[in-house]
Write a protein that holds these residues in place. Structure first.
Motif, PDB file in Angstrom:
ATOM      1  N   LEU A 180      33.265  22.080  11.986  1.00  0.00           N
ATOM      2  CA  LEU A 180      33.249  22.016  13.450  1.00  0.00           C
ATOM      3  C   LEU A 180      34.497  21.318  13.984  1.00  0.00           C
ATOM      4  O   LEU A 180      35.091  21.758  14.972  1.00  0.00           O
ATOM      5  N   LYS A 181      34.909  20.229  13.335  1.00  0.00           N
ATOM      6  CA  LYS A 181      36.121  19.538  13.768  1.00  0.00           C
ATOM      7  C   LYS A 181      37.353  20.422  13.616  1.00  0.00           C
ATOM      8  O   LYS A 181      38.331  20.268  14.348  1.00  0.00           O
ATOM      9  N   SER A 182      37.308  21.368  12.651  1.00  0.00           N
ATOM     10  CA  SER A 182      38.416  22.300  12.443  1.00  0.00           C
ATOM     11  C   SER A 182      38.295  23.528  13.348  1.00  0.00           C
ATOM     12  O   SER A 182      39.051  24.491  13.169  1.00  0.00           O
ATOM     13  N   ASN A 183      37.342  23.492  14.279  1.00  0.00           N
ATOM     14  CA  ASN A 183      37.151  24.600  15.217  1.00  0.00           C
ATOM     15  C   ASN A 183      36.860  25.900  14.486  1.00  0.00           C
ATOM     16  O   ASN A 183      37.340  26.963  14.872  1.00  0.00           O
ATOM     17  N   LEU A 184      36.098  25.811  13.394  1.00  0.00           N
ATOM     18  CA  LEU A 184      35.683  26.954  12.579  1.00  0.00           C
ATOM     19  C   LEU A 184      36.852  27.602  11.842  1.00  0.00           C
ATOM     20  O   LEU A 184      36.686  28.680  11.252  1.00  0.00           O
ATOM     21  N   ARG A 185      38.000  26.952  11.842  1.00  0.00           N
ATOM     22  CA  ARG A 185      39.214  27.531  11.255  1.00  0.00           C
ATOM     23  C   ARG A 185      39.801  26.551  10.239  1.00  0.00           C
ATOM     24  O   ARG A 185      40.476  25.590  10.612  1.00  0.00           O
ATOM     25  N   VAL A 186      39.544  26.809   8.964  1.00  0.00           N
ATOM     26  CA  VAL A 186      40.030  25.962   7.877  1.00  0.00           C
ATOM     27  C   VAL A 186      41.097  26.725   7.118  1.00  0.00           C
ATOM     28  O   VAL A 186      40.841  27.816   6.587  1.00  0.00           O
ATOM     29  N   ASN A 187      42.328  26.195   7.087  1.00  0.00           N
ATOM     30  CA  ASN A 187      43.386  26.911   6.376  1.00  0.00           C
ATOM     31  C   ASN A 187      43.332  26.636   4.875  1.00  0.00           C
ATOM     32  O   ASN A 187      42.527  25.841   4.400  1.00  0.00           O
ATOM     33  N   GLY A 188      44.201  27.319   4.136  1.00  0.00           N
ATOM     34  CA  GLY A 188      44.159  27.225   2.685  1.00  0.00           C
ATOM     35  C   GLY A 188      44.358  25.827   2.159  1.00  0.00           C
ATOM     36  O   GLY A 188      43.629  25.363   1.267  1.00  0.00           O
ATOM     37  N   GLY A 189      45.354  25.115   2.690  1.00  0.00           N
ATOM     38  CA  GLY A 189      45.639  23.770   2.218  1.00  0.00           C
ATOM     39  C   GLY A 189      44.501  22.801   2.483  1.00  0.00           C
ATOM     40  O   GLY A 189      44.204  21.929   1.665  1.00  0.00           O
ATOM     41  N   GLN A 190      43.845  22.945   3.625  1.00  0.00           N
ATOM     42  CA  GLN A 190      42.693  22.102   3.939  1.00  0.00           C
ATOM     43  C   GLN A 190      41.549  22.347   2.956  1.00  0.00           C
ATOM     44  O   GLN A 190      40.918  21.408   2.465  1.00  0.00           O
ATOM     45  N   PHE A 191      41.291  23.621   2.698  1.00  0.00           N
ATOM     46  CA  PHE A 191      40.205  23.951   1.772  1.00  0.00           C
ATOM     47  C   PHE A 191      40.482  23.374   0.391  1.00  0.00           C
ATOM     48  O   PHE A 191      39.595  22.798  -0.247  1.00  0.00           O
ATOM     49  N   GLU A 192      41.707  23.497  -0.079  1.00  0.00           N
ATOM     50  CA  GLU A 192      42.067  22.989  -1.398  1.00  0.00           C
ATOM     51  C   GLU A 192      41.886  21.476  -1.475  1.00  0.00           C
ATOM     52  O   GLU A 192      41.503  20.925  -2.516  1.00  0.00           O
ATOM     53  N   GLN A 193      42.157  20.783  -0.359  1.00  0.00           N
ATOM     54  CA  GLN A 193      42.015  19.324  -0.329  1.00  0.00           C
ATOM     55  C   GLN A 193      40.560  18.897  -0.233  1.00  0.00           C
ATOM     56  O   GLN A 193      40.148  17.908  -0.852  1.00  0.00           O
ATOM     57  N   GLN A 194      39.747  19.646   0.512  1.00  0.00           N
ATOM     58  CA  GLN A 194      38.400  19.183   0.840  1.00  0.00           C
ATOM     59  C   GLN A 194      37.320  19.600  -0.148  1.00  0.00           C
ATOM     60  O   GLN A 194      36.315  18.908  -0.285  1.00  0.00           O
ATOM     61  N   LEU A 195      37.498  20.733  -0.838  1.00  0.00           N
ATOM     62  CA  LEU A 195      36.405  21.268  -1.645  1.00  0.00           C
ATOM     63  C   LEU A 195      35.872  20.265  -2.648  1.00  0.00           C
ATOM     64  O   LEU A 195      34.653  20.102  -2.795  1.00  0.00           O
ATOM     65  N   ASN A 212      43.116  36.410  11.792  1.00  0.00           N
ATOM     66  CA  ASN A 212      42.931  37.162  10.550  1.00  0.00           C
ATOM     67  C   ASN A 212      43.022  36.304   9.288  1.00  0.00           C
ATOM     68  O   ASN A 212      42.246  36.501   8.351  1.00  0.00           O
ATOM     69  N   PRO A 213      43.967  35.354   9.205  1.00  0.00           N
ATOM     70  CA  PRO A 213      44.067  34.576   7.963  1.00  0.00           C
ATOM     71  C   PRO A 213      42.768  33.866   7.582  1.00  0.00           C
ATOM     72  O   PRO A 213      42.422  33.806   6.400  1.00  0.00           O
ATOM     73  N   TYR A 214      42.053  33.326   8.568  1.00  0.00           N
ATOM     74  CA  TYR A 214      40.805  32.620   8.275  1.00  0.00           C
ATOM     75  C   TYR A 214      39.735  33.590   7.789  1.00  0.00           C
ATOM     76  O   TYR A 214      38.983  33.297   6.851  1.00  0.00           O
ATOM     77  N   VAL A 215      39.698  34.759   8.410  1.00  0.00           N
ATOM     78  CA  VAL A 215      38.712  35.773   8.046  1.00  0.00           C
ATOM     79  C   VAL A 215      38.966  36.294   6.635  1.00  0.00           C
ATOM     80  O   VAL A 215      38.051  36.412   5.812  1.00  0.00           O
ATOM     81  N   LEU A 216      40.234  36.596   6.340  1.00  0.00           N
ATOM     82  CA  LEU A 216      40.569  37.245   5.077  1.00  0.00           C
ATOM     83  C   LEU A 216      40.562  36.284   3.896  1.00  0.00           C
ATOM     84  O   LEU A 216      40.443  36.707   2.750  1.00  0.00           O
ATOM     85  N   ALA A 217      40.686  34.987   4.167  1.00  0.00           N
ATOM     86  CA  ALA A 217      40.638  33.991   3.085  1.00  0.00           C
ATOM     87  C   ALA A 217      39.218  33.576   2.748  1.00  0.00           C
ATOM     88  O   ALA A 217      38.971  33.029   1.656  1.00  0.00           O
ATOM     89  N   LEU A 218      38.272  33.817   3.647  1.00  0.00           N
ATOM     90  CA  LEU A 218      36.910  33.319   3.440  1.00  0.00           C
ATOM     91  C   LEU A 218      36.283  33.780   2.120  1.00  0.00           C
ATOM     92  O   LEU A 218      35.672  32.957   1.409  1.00  0.00           O
ATOM     93  N   PRO A 219      36.389  35.061   1.721  1.00  0.00           N
ATOM     94  CA  PRO A 219      35.801  35.436   0.426  1.00  0.00           C
ATOM     95  C   PRO A 219      36.393  34.663  -0.759  1.00  0.00           C
ATOM     96  O   PRO A 219      35.673  34.368  -1.725  1.00  0.00           O
ATOM     97  N   THR A 220      37.678  34.314  -0.696  1.00  0.00           N
ATOM     98  CA  THR A 220      38.278  33.515  -1.772  1.00  0.00           C
ATOM     99  C   THR A 220      37.749  32.095  -1.744  1.00  0.00           C
ATOM    100  O   THR A 220      37.508  31.482  -2.800  1.00  0.00           O
ATOM    101  N   TYR A 221      37.555  31.525  -0.543  1.00  0.00           N
ATOM    102  CA  TYR A 221      36.908  30.215  -0.453  1.00  0.00           C
ATOM    103  C   TYR A 221      35.540  30.268  -1.138  1.00  0.00           C
ATOM    104  O   TYR A 221      35.170  29.363  -1.894  1.00  0.00           O
ATOM    105  N   ALA A 222      34.801  31.331  -0.854  1.00  0.00           N
ATOM    106  CA  ALA A 222      33.450  31.463  -1.400  1.00  0.00           C
ATOM    107  C   ALA A 222      33.471  31.596  -2.918  1.00  0.00           C
ATOM    108  O   ALA A 222      32.668  30.962  -3.625  1.00  0.00           O
ATOM    109  N   ALA A 223      34.381  32.427  -3.433  1.00  0.00           N
ATOM    110  CA  ALA A 223      34.493  32.598  -4.880  1.00  0.00           C
ATOM    111  C   ALA A 223      34.844  31.275  -5.551  1.00  0.00           C
ATOM    112  O   ALA A 223      34.315  30.936  -6.622  1.00  0.00           O
ATOM    113  N   THR A 224      35.733  30.522  -4.914  1.00  0.00           N
ATOM    114  CA  THR A 224      36.172  29.245  -5.475  1.00  0.00           C
ATOM    115  C   THR A 224      35.038  28.229  -5.495  1.00  0.00           C
ATOM    116  O   THR A 224      34.808  27.540  -6.508  1.00  0.00           O
ATOM    117  N   ALA A 225      34.320  28.139  -4.388  1.00  0.00           N
ATOM    118  CA  ALA A 225      33.179  27.217  -4.341  1.00  0.00           C
ATOM    119  C   ALA A 225      32.117  27.621  -5.351  1.00  0.00           C
ATOM    120  O   ALA A 225      31.480  26.763  -5.975  1.00  0.00           O
TER     121      ALA A 225
END
Length: 533
Positions: A345-360, A270-283
């Protein structure tokens, strides 16, 4: 790691390690209710000058193991130890600091009252006090690091005093609130003990200021939303006090939904699913998407649909997901987040919040914010897997801490010889055990959805308002919506819940435009539910 995840998942326990103040446990005899400080002032809201009386003071609350609520807890399945003689003479006690603003000349029975607090857990309520609905607020325009002092404290044209009196409350051990007595930390620093303290505080406050018959509201931010769910049920079941409404800002009711460290809870996607719209808004905000999307809301509706359908189904298949499907999902995630396909793909389709903040924004050596992803700052370590600090916290904390410490002493005339504890240093020992309304004791990861549901079912007139920022990665807006739509309540009660999203982050109010929208929405909510119109 779990302790880090627990504290960081709910906002301000991780704001700034440099402003922590020690909170040593004190003997109960040294914890007392200080004399109230009463001052007067005016605030201009929508062109109208409102005169008010400000009261800064403390109210004593005792630990639940030794007061009348012990019988209630026992009935709910909580086994309580028999107090020893010394314990009975010296029970745990807390003095809870508050600042109340009362509009002059308003009859108490015809005047709504709203209790506001932050979360942490273990955070003082300086943020909502100086940022939301008080008569003065910190000026924080923009999304960059503020210059050093002097900072600007301004008249707050978005103060809620046009529709409600407001009371800002500090949790035990934070702010000017103090705890003492044997095992006091065990009593107050936990999901249930903290909620009991706030329940007793509110009941005593209503009596002290003759506000029992006023329309009443709770307003909690971040962990304060979890607190509100338990407190509103406690008020109903233990104190026989119904409230008109619960106002939630940046909600999380179930820690299992946090995007901070879901990798330590495998099988829960669930965390990956529910965070995705925020990832999208941020990008979208940082122009990091491979395609152009003119309208954010239209874009997010598309992402939300993908998250709950194709993405959820893909993650649910686990190792059965074909390589072709895996690649297709990774490509879609790239389209919605801007992150490289091979990284996804290396993250197995699952990127957590801290990873996204570092990589974007990694290609420019820039870290993306967590509490508010519009904020960016230089990356501390470009080789780190996750961002190691929060750019928004660094950008605004000094202004809030500086101005409150000055305001409370020079304007409210309180605490000149006391230290204001921004955080409770004992919060690392927070007790996550929670006894749900059914009497079922849960440990580890708290989930208080059943508490809010019980409050809504036993008071079907209770209204709930959920406010969230699109750019909040501490408690993503879609997570709060998901929790609300999965409350165990009859379908008919869903009409009692309303939603509002803002072009802001966790602290919606740091953006002046969003603060005005928040004020207007909350004021409308109160007018609709106060039974005065």
């Amino acid at each position: 790691m779990f302790r880090k995840a627990l504290l960081s998942s709910l906002a301000f326990s991780m704001l700034s390690s440099t402003v922590l103040a020690a909170t040593p446990e004190q003997p109960a005899s040294t914890v007392s209710a200080n004399a109230d400080s009463v001052t007067h002032g005016t605030v201009v809201v929508d062109g109208t000058t409102i005169a008010y009386r400000a009261v800064a003071g403390t109210i004593l609350v005792h630990g639940t193991s030794y007061d009348d609520s012990s019988d209630i807890l026992s009935k709910r399945g909580v086994k309580l130890p028999e107090p020893k003689d010394d314990d009975a003479k010296n029970p745990p006690v807390a003095s809870m600091f508050y600042t109340a603003y009362f509009k002059d000349g308003a009859p108490s029975a015809r005047r709504p009252i709203t209790f506001l607090y932050n979360g942490g857990p273990g955070s003082a309520s300086v943020w909502v006090h100086m940022g939301t609905f008080g008569p003065r607020r910190v000026n924080t325009p923009g999304d960059t690091h503020l210059p050093a002092a002097p900072y600007q404290l301004i008249n707050n044209p978005q103060s809620l005093l046009d529709v409600s009196d407001v009371v800002f409350v500090d949790a035990p051990g934070t702010g000017f609130s103090r705890i003492g007595g044997k095992d006091a930390a065990k009593t107050f620093l936990g999901v249930d003990g903290d909620a009991e303290a706030f329940t007793h505080f509110i009941a005593q406050f209503l009596g002290k200021y003759d506000r029992f018959n006023s329309p009443k509201y709770l307003f909690g931010e971040s962990y304060g939303t979890m607190r509100s769910a338990v407190v509103i049920n406690n008020l109903e079941q233990e104190q026989n006090i119904d409230f008109n409404g619960v106002i939630l800002l940046s909600q999380i009711l179930n820690y299992d939904n946090s995007a901070d460290t879901p990798q330590f809870n495998p099988g829960i996607d669930n965390p990956y699913v529910l965070a995705l719209p925020t990832y999208a808004a941020t990008a979208w905000y940082h122009k990091a998407l491979p395609a152009t999307h003119p309208d954010l809301k239209t874009f997010l509706a598309e992402v939300e649909h993908f998250a709950l359908n194709d993405y959820t189904l893909a993650l649910a298949q686990g190792s059965d997901l074909s390589e072709q499907q895996r690649t297709a999902i990774a490509q879609k995630l790239h389209d919605y987040t801007g992150l490289p396909v091979d990284y996804i793909l290396k993250s197995n389709l699952r990127v957590n919040g801290g990873q996204f903040e570092q990589q974007l924004q990694a290609t420019t050596g820039t870290a993306t914010g967590r509490l508010d992803t519009r904020y960016s700052s230089p990356t501390i370590d470009p080789m780190s897997k996750e961002v190691e600090y929060d750019p928004q916290s660094s950008a605004i904390s000094s202004a809030y801490v500086t101005l409150f410490n000055d305001y409370v002493r020079t304007t409210l005339k309180y605490g000149s010889d006391e230290a204001y504890h921004l955080f409770n240093t004992a919060a690392g020992h927070w007790d996550n055990k929670h006894t749900q309304p059914s009497g079922y004791p849960s440990e580890g990861v708290p989930n208080v959805m059943a508490d809010l549901a019980m409050a809504m079912k036993t008071n079907p007139n209770l209204h709930v308002m959920l406010n969230a920022g699109y750019y909040d990665l501490a408690t993503p807006y879609f997570e709060g919506m998901y929790e609300m739509k999965h409350l165990p309540i009859p379908a008919a009660l869903q009409k009692n819940i309303e939603y509002a999203q803002y072009d802001s982050g966790h602290m919606v109010y740091v953006d002046p435009k969003s603060l005005q929208q928040l004020h207007d929405n909350v004021a409308t909510f109160i007018r609709k539910t106060d039974n005065l119109h």
